[in-house]
Motif scaffolding. Structure first.
Motif, short mmCIF file in Angstrom:
data_model
loop_
_atom_site.label_atom_id
_atom_site.label_comp_id
_atom_site.label_asym_id
_atom_site.label_seq_id
_atom_site.Cartn_x
_atom_site.Cartn_y
_atom_site.Cartn_z
N ILE A 207 1.94 10.66 -10.30
CA ILE A 207 1.04 11.12 -11.36
C ILE A 207 0.75 12.60 -11.22
CG2 ILE A 207 -1.26 10.81 -12.36
CD1 ILE A 207 -1.14 7.90 -11.36
N GLN A 208 0.56 13.05 -9.99
CA GLN A 208 0.24 14.45 -9.75
C GLN A 208 1.43 15.37 -9.98
OE1 GLN A 208 -2.95 14.93 -9.30
NE2 GLN A 208 -3.21 12.69 -9.23
N ARG A 209 2.64 14.80 -9.99
CA ARG A 209 3.84 15.64 -10.12
C ARG A 209 4.42 15.64 -11.53
NH1 ARG A 209 5.36 13.16 -5.14
NH2 ARG A 209 7.09 12.06 -6.16
N LEU A 210 3.80 14.93 -12.44
CA LEU A 210 4.27 14.98 -13.83
C LEU A 210 4.03 16.38 -14.39
CD1 LEU A 210 3.07 11.56 -15.27
CD2 LEU A 210 5.41 12.24 -14.75
N GLU B 200 0.83 -1.21 0.00
CA GLU B 200 0.00 0.00 0.00
C GLU B 200 0.86 1.25 0.00
OE1 GLU B 200 -2.42 -0.66 3.41
OE2 GLU B 200 -3.91 -1.87 2.33
N LEU B 201 1.94 1.25 0.80
CA LEU B 201 2.83 2.40 0.84
C LEU B 201 3.51 2.61 -0.52
CD1 LEU B 201 4.45 1.96 4.37
CD2 LEU B 201 3.01 3.87 3.63
N GLU B 202 3.92 1.54 -1.14
CA GLU B 202 4.59 1.68 -2.44
C GLU B 202 3.58 2.08 -3.52
OE1 GLU B 202 7.17 -1.56 -3.35
OE2 GLU B 202 8.45 -1.16 -1.60
N ARG B 203 2.37 1.56 -3.42
CA ARG B 203 1.32 1.99 -4.35
C ARG B 203 1.06 3.47 -4.21
NH1 ARG B 203 -4.18 0.28 -2.27
NH2 ARG B 203 -3.60 2.03 -0.92
N ASP B 204 0.97 3.96 -2.98
CA ASP B 204 0.73 5.39 -2.75
C ASP B 204 1.87 6.23 -3.30
OD1 ASP B 204 -1.59 4.66 -1.47
OD2 ASP B 204 -0.80 4.92 0.57
N ALA B 205 3.10 5.71 -3.20
CA ALA B 205 4.25 6.45 -3.72
C ALA B 205 4.16 6.60 -5.24
CB ALA B 205 5.54 5.73 -3.34
N VAL B 206 3.71 5.54 -5.91
CA VAL B 206 3.56 5.61 -7.37
C VAL B 206 2.39 6.51 -7.74
CG1 VAL B 206 3.06 4.26 -9.44
CG2 VAL B 206 4.65 3.37 -7.73
N ASP B 207 1.29 6.41 -7.00
CA ASP B 207 0.14 7.28 -7.27
C ASP B 207 0.52 8.76 -7.19
OD1 ASP B 207 -1.57 5.19 -7.70
OD2 ASP B 207 -2.45 5.21 -5.69
N ALA C 212 16.66 19.05 -16.77
CA ALA C 212 15.31 18.57 -16.45
C ALA C 212 15.40 17.71 -15.20
CB ALA C 212 14.73 17.77 -17.61
N HIS C 213 14.57 18.02 -14.20
CA HIS C 213 14.57 17.25 -12.97
C HIS C 213 13.27 16.49 -12.83
CE1 HIS C 213 13.61 16.79 -8.57
NE2 HIS C 213 14.71 16.07 -8.72
N LEU C 214 13.36 15.18 -12.64
CA LEU C 214 12.19 14.33 -12.43
C LEU C 214 12.07 14.04 -10.95
CD1 LEU C 214 12.75 11.83 -15.39
CD2 LEU C 214 11.47 13.97 -15.38
N ASP C 215 10.98 14.50 -10.37
CA ASP C 215 10.77 14.38 -8.93
C ASP C 215 10.21 13.00 -8.60
OD1 ASP C 215 10.19 14.61 -6.27
OD2 ASP C 215 8.89 16.37 -6.46
N ALA C 216 11.04 12.16 -7.99
CA ALA C 216 10.64 10.82 -7.61
C ALA C 216 10.53 10.70 -6.09
CB ALA C 216 11.63 9.79 -8.15
N GLY C 217 10.32 11.81 -5.41
CA GLY C 217 10.25 11.80 -3.96
C GLY C 217 9.07 11.02 -3.41
N VAL C 218 9.25 10.47 -2.23
CA VAL C 218 8.18 9.74 -1.56
C VAL C 218 7.99 10.30 -0.15
CG1 VAL C 218 8.61 7.64 -2.89
CG2 VAL C 218 9.75 7.95 -0.69
N GLU C 219 6.78 10.14 0.37
CA GLU C 219 6.50 10.64 1.71
C GLU C 219 7.26 9.85 2.77
OE1 GLU C 219 2.63 11.29 4.65
OE2 GLU C 219 2.36 11.11 2.48
N ARG C 220 7.33 8.54 2.57
CA ARG C 220 8.08 7.70 3.49
C ARG C 220 8.41 6.39 2.81
NH1 ARG C 220 4.78 4.88 8.24
NH2 ARG C 220 6.69 3.64 8.08
N GLU C 221 9.47 5.74 3.31
CA GLU C 221 9.82 4.42 2.82
C GLU C 221 8.89 3.38 3.41
OE1 GLU C 221 11.83 4.05 0.50
OE2 GLU C 221 13.40 5.57 0.60
#
Length: 335
Positions: free
Chosen positions: A37-40, A27-34, A149-158
């Motif tokens: 989408i908002q940051r593209l 679920e945490l990893e799914r949320d990270a991928v979701d 060009a910077h691609l933001d792959a940040g996550v809220e938590r591991e």
């Protein structure tokens, strides 16, 4: 709630529910991928534009877990129409930087954006005029600030309960790399045939690249008898070649028909005396046939639809030039 039991000496200090932990991780990893989408944004488009304009290769680099993800991204790019390879940043500073040439684009991965081995390459890349695309979890980091060009792959938590081991962050980076590869694939109009050219050893490549001519039996391995031949001669030819059928050829060299194992079973049902039969009396005419330049995958479909195991291969004048058996297709990995 089921609790996991451990062997003696391996028990944790308290019972745990491993399925619940796995569910939370996913679920945490799914949320990270979701969240990606908002940051593209325009930066993703700039990254695609830089790569599409690249006259050389995409050089992917990263340390540790980011390096492992970078290697997979490079492989995906290379197999989908974007020439790419991975360079270890530590080795790059000790000679492997020579792999990077003018006309290339560098894609650098670092969750912190401050990985020393990666940032050490920045002055050299600037001096060579090589565009840099960064993929980090910190838009304000050194690597992000120096990138075109910077691609933001940040996550809220591991997903790691200690919030230390790269888990959600590597999943996000991998997904973002896939998004980049697929966007480039579609921008280039990359086709299944193009994919097969870079995967000739894979099953898809075999299905899309192999033709009947690549697999058919020719010359002395082609079973042939002339029209008017005694049925005995046709049976001997089938046995000698071991392909389960023989071509029956007219005086002008064209295929008049075929005589198969199935025809033999029907002959046994309908005739008591074989001595007076010619192959013309019992052959299948005109018989299934195929061209040598036909894809092997189409031969499979024709055999399956017709419920047969072999085909005569003919040229433009309908003269037999080869024979193809289902076993040949199986051996080649087409099926």
């Amino acid at each position: 709630m089921a609790m996991t039991k451990f062997p003696d000496g391996a028990s944790p200090s308290r019972p745990i529910n491993v399925r619940a932990i796995a569910r939370r991780t996913l679920e945490l990893e799914r949320d990270a991928v979701d969240a990606l989408i908002q940051r593209l944004d325009e930066a993703f488009e700039r990254a695609c534009t830089l790569i599409l304009a690249c006259q050389g290769r995409v050089v992917v680099t990263g340390m540790g877990k980011s390096g492992h993800i970078g290697g997979k991204i490079a492989a995906t790019l290379a197999s989908t129409g974007t020439p790419a390879f991975f360079v270890h940043p530590g080795e790059a500073s000790h000679g492997d930087l020579g792999m990077i040439t003018p006309g290339d684009v560098v894609l650098a991965l670092s969750n912190s954006g401050e990985t020393a081995e990666v940032t050490a390459l920045l002055p050299l890349l600037k001096r060579m005029g090589i565009p840099l695309i960064s993929m980090t979890g910190r838009p304000g980091s050194t690597l992000a600030r120096h990138a075109e060009a910077h691609l933001d792959a940040g996550v809220e938590r591991e997903a790691c309960p200690l919030d230390l081991a790269p888990t959600s962050s590597t999943t996000a980076a991998l997904a973002l790399g896939d998004a980049l590869a697929v966007a480039l694939l579609e921008s280039r109009g990359f086709t299944a045939e193009d994919f097969a050219l870079s995967h000739p050893g894979g099953s898809l490549g075999k299905r899309l690249l192999l033709t009947v001519a690549d697999l058919m039996h020719t010359g002395d391995r082609l079973p042939v008898v002339a029209t008017g031949s005694p049925l005995r001669d046709a049976l001997l030819e089938i046995t000698r070649q071991g392909l389960g059928f023989t071509c029956v050829v007219a005086d002008d060299g064209t295929l008049a028909g075929v005589y198969t194992d199935g025809d033999l079973r029907r002959t046994l049902d309908r005739h008591q005396d074989f001595s007076t039969l010619s192959v013309d009396d019992v052959m299948t005419s005109p018989g299934r046939r195929i061209r040598p330049d036909t894809l092997a995958a189409e031969a499979v479909k024709l055999m399956e639809d017709s419920r047969i195991t072999a085909l005569a291969v003919v040229d433009d004048q309908q003269r037999p030039v080869g024979a193809l058996h289902m076993h040949d297709l199986l051996a080649a990995g087409v099926i």
